[in-house]
Design a protein around this motif. Structure first.
Motif, short mmCIF file in Angstrom:
data_model
loop_
_atom_site.label_atom_id
_atom_site.label_comp_id
_atom_site.label_asym_id
_atom_site.label_seq_id
_atom_site.Cartn_x
_atom_site.Cartn_y
_atom_site.Cartn_z
N GLN A 278 3.48 0.85 -5.80
CA GLN A 278 1.91 0.24 -5.66
C GLN A 278 1.53 0.30 -6.99
O GLN A 278 0.66 -0.74 -7.52
CB GLN A 278 1.45 1.07 -4.71
N LEU A 279 1.71 1.12 -7.89
CA LEU A 279 0.90 1.15 -8.95
C LEU A 279 1.57 0.04 -10.11
O LEU A 279 0.85 -0.39 -10.89
CB LEU A 279 1.24 2.62 -9.98
N GLN A 280 2.60 -0.18 -10.16
CA GLN A 280 3.17 -1.08 -10.89
C GLN A 280 2.70 -2.32 -10.58
O GLN A 280 2.64 -3.45 -11.60
CB GLN A 280 4.88 -0.94 -11.00
N HIS A 281 2.40 -2.72 -9.13
CA HIS A 281 1.98 -4.06 -8.88
C HIS A 281 0.51 -4.13 -9.17
O HIS A 281 0.11 -5.29 -9.46
CB HIS A 281 2.08 -4.14 -7.58
N GLU A 282 -0.40 -2.98 -9.49
CA GLU A 282 -1.66 -3.06 -9.39
C GLU A 282 -2.18 -2.42 -10.81
O GLU A 282 -3.38 -3.12 -11.22
CB GLU A 282 -2.44 -2.37 -8.41
N ASN A 283 -1.54 -1.71 -11.55
CA ASN A 283 -1.94 -0.95 -12.82
C ASN A 283 -0.76 -0.45 -13.45
O ASN A 283 -0.59 0.62 -13.80
CB ASN A 283 -2.86 0.11 -12.21
N GLN B 102 -7.17 -6.10 -18.29
CA GLN B 102 -7.48 -5.55 -16.86
C GLN B 102 -8.57 -4.40 -17.00
O GLN B 102 -8.54 -3.75 -18.11
CB GLN B 102 -6.12 -5.01 -16.27
N PRO B 103 -9.33 -4.56 -15.98
CA PRO B 103 -10.64 -3.50 -16.29
C PRO B 103 -9.91 -2.15 -16.14
O PRO B 103 -8.99 -1.71 -15.49
CB PRO B 103 -11.56 -3.55 -15.31
N PRO B 104 -10.39 -1.10 -16.95
CA PRO B 104 -9.92 0.26 -16.86
C PRO B 104 -10.04 0.67 -15.70
O PRO B 104 -11.18 0.66 -14.76
CB PRO B 104 -10.72 1.08 -17.85
N ARG B 105 -8.94 1.41 -14.99
CA ARG B 105 -8.93 2.08 -13.59
C ARG B 105 -8.16 3.50 -13.82
O ARG B 105 -7.14 3.58 -14.53
CB ARG B 105 -8.16 1.37 -12.64
N ASP B 106 -8.25 4.42 -12.83
CA ASP B 106 -7.51 5.63 -12.98
C ASP B 106 -6.37 5.57 -11.99
O ASP B 106 -6.02 4.42 -11.52
CB ASP B 106 -8.31 6.87 -12.71
N GLN C 128 -6.65 4.47 -8.26
CA GLN C 128 -7.48 3.28 -7.88
C GLN C 128 -6.47 2.45 -7.58
O GLN C 128 -6.12 1.49 -8.41
CB GLN C 128 -8.52 3.13 -8.74
N LEU C 129 -5.89 2.37 -6.24
CA LEU C 129 -5.05 1.41 -6.11
C LEU C 129 -4.86 1.51 -4.58
O LEU C 129 -5.64 2.21 -3.81
CB LEU C 129 -3.73 1.57 -6.51
N GLY D 60 0.90 -0.94 0.14
CA GLY D 60 -0.06 -0.07 0.15
C GLY D 60 0.97 1.32 -0.03
O GLY D 60 1.95 0.90 0.77
N VAL D 61 0.41 2.31 -0.61
CA VAL D 61 1.10 3.41 -0.75
C VAL D 61 1.80 4.08 0.35
O VAL D 61 3.01 4.45 0.82
CB VAL D 61 0.59 4.55 -1.62
N VAL D 62 0.86 4.14 1.50
CA VAL D 62 1.25 4.69 2.89
C VAL D 62 2.38 3.80 3.52
O VAL D 62 3.30 4.59 3.86
CB VAL D 62 0.02 4.97 3.69
N TRP D 63 2.16 2.48 3.39
CA TRP D 63 3.01 1.68 4.19
C TRP D 63 4.51 1.86 3.57
O TRP D 63 5.48 1.64 4.19
CB TRP D 63 2.66 0.39 4.38
#
Length: 168
Positions: A100-105, A157-161, A164-165, A54-57
């Motif tokens: 985080q973005l590279q792991h999720e989107n 993958q469904p489109p996300r902005d 959205q992670l 997660g971004v914060v951690w």
């Protein structure tokens, strides 16, 4: 006006230097995690799970590892310290987000031709593509390994902005 010029330019130069230096430290720490059994234990677990915290951690982890380096320039001067500290903080936040973005989107990493950290995981690259936020140092130290990374899996993958992670 002339007297205030150095007061503005010094923190800006310090900010840019800290941002670049933080990206270099991140690159080498990531490489070290792939070489050291003791230092890399937690990182190997990260590879097994193939997910970010997660971004914060992620951000808090980066701060814990670099807080001393972030504060040392205050011993030189206040303007240098402010610029350096802000540059370090901004890079830590950017890198935590990019990780985080590279792991999720990974398709949203527009600032890189190829999301190197995503590729690093997807192709189990233990000797290539160590960048998290940027790919500069992989080019400089010749660890950049281009691959054809966009497959059906990514395209389905469904489109996300960009926001959205996982943040927590």
């Amino acid at each position: 006006m002339r007297e205030s010029f150095p007061l503005i330019i010094i923190p800006v130069i310090s900010f840019i230097a800290a941002f670049i230096f933080a990206s270099l430290v991140e690159y080498w720490v990531h490489r070290l995690m792939h070489r050291s059994l003791r230092f890399g234990k937690r990182h190997r677990d990260h590879h097994r799970r193939n997910e970010g915290q997660g971004v914060v951690w992620e951000f808090f982890d980066y701060l814990k590892g670099t807080i001393v380096i972030m504060c040392l320039p205050f011993l030189i001067s206040l303007p240098i310290g402010i610029g350096w500290c802000l540059g370090s903080l901004v890079y830590a936040a950017f890198s935590a987000y990019a990780h985080q973005l590279q792991h999720e989107n990974p398709t949203k990493c527009f600032w890189m031709k190829m999301p190197v950290h995503y590729v690093h995981h997807k192709h189990n690259q233990w000797h290539h593509n160590f960048g998290l936020g940027v790919d500069w140092w992989d080019f400089v130290f010749k660890t950049y390994q281009p691959v054809d990374w966009l497959s059906e899996e990514e395209l389905k993958q469904p489109p996300r902005d960009y926001l959205q992670l996982r943040w927590w």
